[in-house]
Scaffold this motif. Sequence first.
Motif, PDB file in Angstrom:
ATOM      1  N   SER A   1       1.053  -1.230  -0.109  1.00 18.56           N
ATOM      2  CA  SER A   1       0.095   0.000  -0.127  1.00 18.56           C
ATOM      3  C   SER A   1       0.814   1.063   0.011  1.00 18.56           C
ATOM      4  O   SER A   1       1.978   1.049   0.574  1.00 18.56           O
ATOM      5  N   GLN A   2       0.354   2.331  -0.712  1.00 15.96           N
ATOM      6  CA  GLN A   2       1.016   3.425  -0.784  1.00 15.96           C
ATOM      7  C   GLN A   2       0.519   4.670   0.378  1.00 15.96           C
ATOM      8  O   GLN A   2      -0.724   4.668   0.518  1.00 15.96           O
ATOM      9  N   THR A   3       1.232   5.397   0.985  1.00 13.11           N
ATOM     10  CA  THR A   3       0.778   6.369   1.680  1.00 13.11           C
ATOM     11  C   THR A   3       0.171   7.367   0.960  1.00 13.11           C
ATOM     12  O   THR A   3       0.344   7.972  -0.019  1.00 13.11           O
ATOM     13  N   GLN A   4      -1.269   7.655   1.469  1.00 13.85           N
ATOM     14  CA  GLN A   4      -1.729   8.749   0.958  1.00 13.85           C
ATOM     15  C   GLN A   4      -1.808   9.952   1.821  1.00 13.85           C
ATOM     16  O   GLN A   4      -1.671   9.763   3.142  1.00 13.85           O
TER      17      GLN A   4
ATOM     18  N   ARG B   1      -2.850   4.958   4.963  1.00 14.35           N
ATOM     19  CA  ARG B   1      -2.871   3.764   3.761  1.00 14.35           C
ATOM     20  C   ARG B   1      -4.020   2.987   4.116  1.00 14.35           C
ATOM     21  O   ARG B   1      -4.580   2.774   5.011  1.00 14.35           O
ATOM     22  N   THR B   2      -4.368   2.282   2.909  1.00 19.01           N
ATOM     23  CA  THR B   2      -5.516   1.365   2.894  1.00 19.01           C
ATOM     24  C   THR B   2      -5.188   0.030   2.344  1.00 19.01           C
ATOM     25  O   THR B   2      -4.355  -0.107   1.541  1.00 19.01           O
ATOM     26  N   TYR B   3      -5.683  -0.977   2.805  1.00 24.66           N
ATOM     27  CA  TYR B   3      -5.456  -2.438   2.492  1.00 24.66           C
ATOM     28  C   TYR B   3      -6.861  -3.035   2.417  1.00 24.66           C
ATOM     29  O   TYR B   3      -7.655  -3.026   3.184  1.00 24.66           O
ATOM     30  N   GLY B   4      -7.166  -3.801   1.109  1.00 24.52           N
ATOM     31  CA  GLY B   4      -8.334  -4.473   0.915  1.00 24.52           C
ATOM     32  C   GLY B   4      -9.236  -3.669   0.214  1.00 24.52           C
ATOM     33  O   GLY B   4      -9.272  -2.577  -0.525  1.00 24.52           O
TER      34      GLY B   4
ATOM     35  N   ARG C   1       5.253   4.285  12.229  1.00 21.12           N
ATOM     36  CA  ARG C   1       5.237   5.034  10.827  1.00 21.12           C
ATOM     37  C   ARG C   1       4.641   4.069   9.970  1.00 21.12           C
ATOM     38  O   ARG C   1       4.955   3.007   9.985  1.00 21.12           O
ATOM     39  N   LEU C   2       3.903   4.589   9.044  1.00 18.93           N
ATOM     40  CA  LEU C   2       3.169   3.906   7.838  1.00 18.93           C
ATOM     41  C   LEU C   2       3.973   3.021   6.967  1.00 18.93           C
ATOM     42  O   LEU C   2       3.906   2.199   6.566  1.00 18.93           O
TER      43      LEU C   2
ATOM     44  N   VAL D   1      -7.676   0.518   7.434  1.00 21.70           N
ATOM     45  CA  VAL D   1      -7.284   1.720   6.970  1.00 21.70           C
ATOM     46  C   VAL D   1      -6.235   2.161   8.126  1.00 21.70           C
ATOM     47  O   VAL D   1      -6.538   2.169   9.341  1.00 21.70           O
ATOM     48  N   THR D   2      -4.866   2.291   7.972  1.00 18.98           N
ATOM     49  CA  THR D   2      -4.092   2.649   8.971  1.00 18.98           C
ATOM     50  C   THR D   2      -3.833   4.133   8.742  1.00 18.98           C
ATOM     51  O   THR D   2      -3.761   4.759   7.618  1.00 18.98           O
ATOM     52  N   LEU D   3      -3.736   4.769   9.954  1.00 15.78           N
ATOM     53  CA  LEU D   3      -3.643   6.272  10.156  1.00 15.78           C
ATOM     54  C   LEU D   3      -2.643   6.814  11.019  1.00 15.78           C
ATOM     55  O   LEU D   3      -2.353   6.195  11.990  1.00 15.78           O
TER      56      LEU D   3
END
Length: 351
Positions: A5-8, A30-33, A49-50, A76-78
Amino acid sequence: MSTESQTQYYRHGRFRVAGGVLPDAVTAYRTYGNPANPCIVFPTCYGGRLDNRGLLGQDYMIGTEKALDPSKYFIVTLALFSNGQSSSPSNTPAPYNGPYFPAVSYEDNIRAQYAVLTKALNVKKVYCVIGFSMGGQQAYYWPVMYPDFVERFIPICGSARTSPHNRCFLEGPKAALVNSKDFDNGHYTREPQFGIRAFGRVYSAWAYGQTWFREHGHLANGRYASLDDFIRAEWEGGFLGTWDANDLVTLLHTWQNGDVSTIGRPEVVAGSDDAGFANSLAGIKAKGLIMPCKSDLYFAPEDNEIEMTLLKNDAKLVVIPSVWGHLAGGGSNPQDDAFIKEHVRRFLEEQ
């Protein structure tokens, strides 16, 4: 393996925080799925850190064979404010740069994360919020702030308010950093290595249980030659080159002032209102799985036992039976990872 996943970055614009205003606040995520699947929110901890650089990464629980399966859930990781990816002293332009960055609360972070979920990702309901350490404290904040938005929460080695002992522990590494000869009251022009190294050394003893050290866990089966070798590689190296000193201090203050009873009540001093704390926990509607570690030295399981007497929603307490102390909950070893995975998956699958 977890899905790549890429950091947004979500831009909030002008954003009020506990200590003032951020003129152009940013939350990294970042989001997964698949977004069509139930949403799981997984915020960062202290040192997290993401991009998985430095002390702790953020995808250690994400994968088809791990606790959080991206084939079943939209994860969703924040990043917390002040982690160096979201708005932080190190990346905010003047006049709010460095030591001039305003104080930020957990409540500020959750409001920002809610905006990311609802405005950028169109999430209508959060199936579960899960987090470790400071992430676990955020897991408590979410169902208090948004009781009809969150269905479940899982704090791992975290508490609903930062205990006096926890706050006191944090004064040690903070003092080592801010009183170092190269910190310069936060006005340093290059990395304050003396301060960051001292910070890591003071912190290192608290992260694990005493038995872990007694059993020579710090030697990592021969990877390290001595205790000093371990501290230099893991605890100096975990912060140097990755973590900005002002970021560390600002984020530490967020941690010290954690207390769900202060939500919507900025006049209340953290830790001062036991009745308000009890009412905040009693009002949680979401189902909870509370997972402390028996040997955690600063998020002690006794704090969670007290919380269990205040929660009114049949929350479950499952103590991690580990000598790894606080880091048992942070992806530190396969045995604890497997224990957490078993109980998290079972809880997520319950009707």
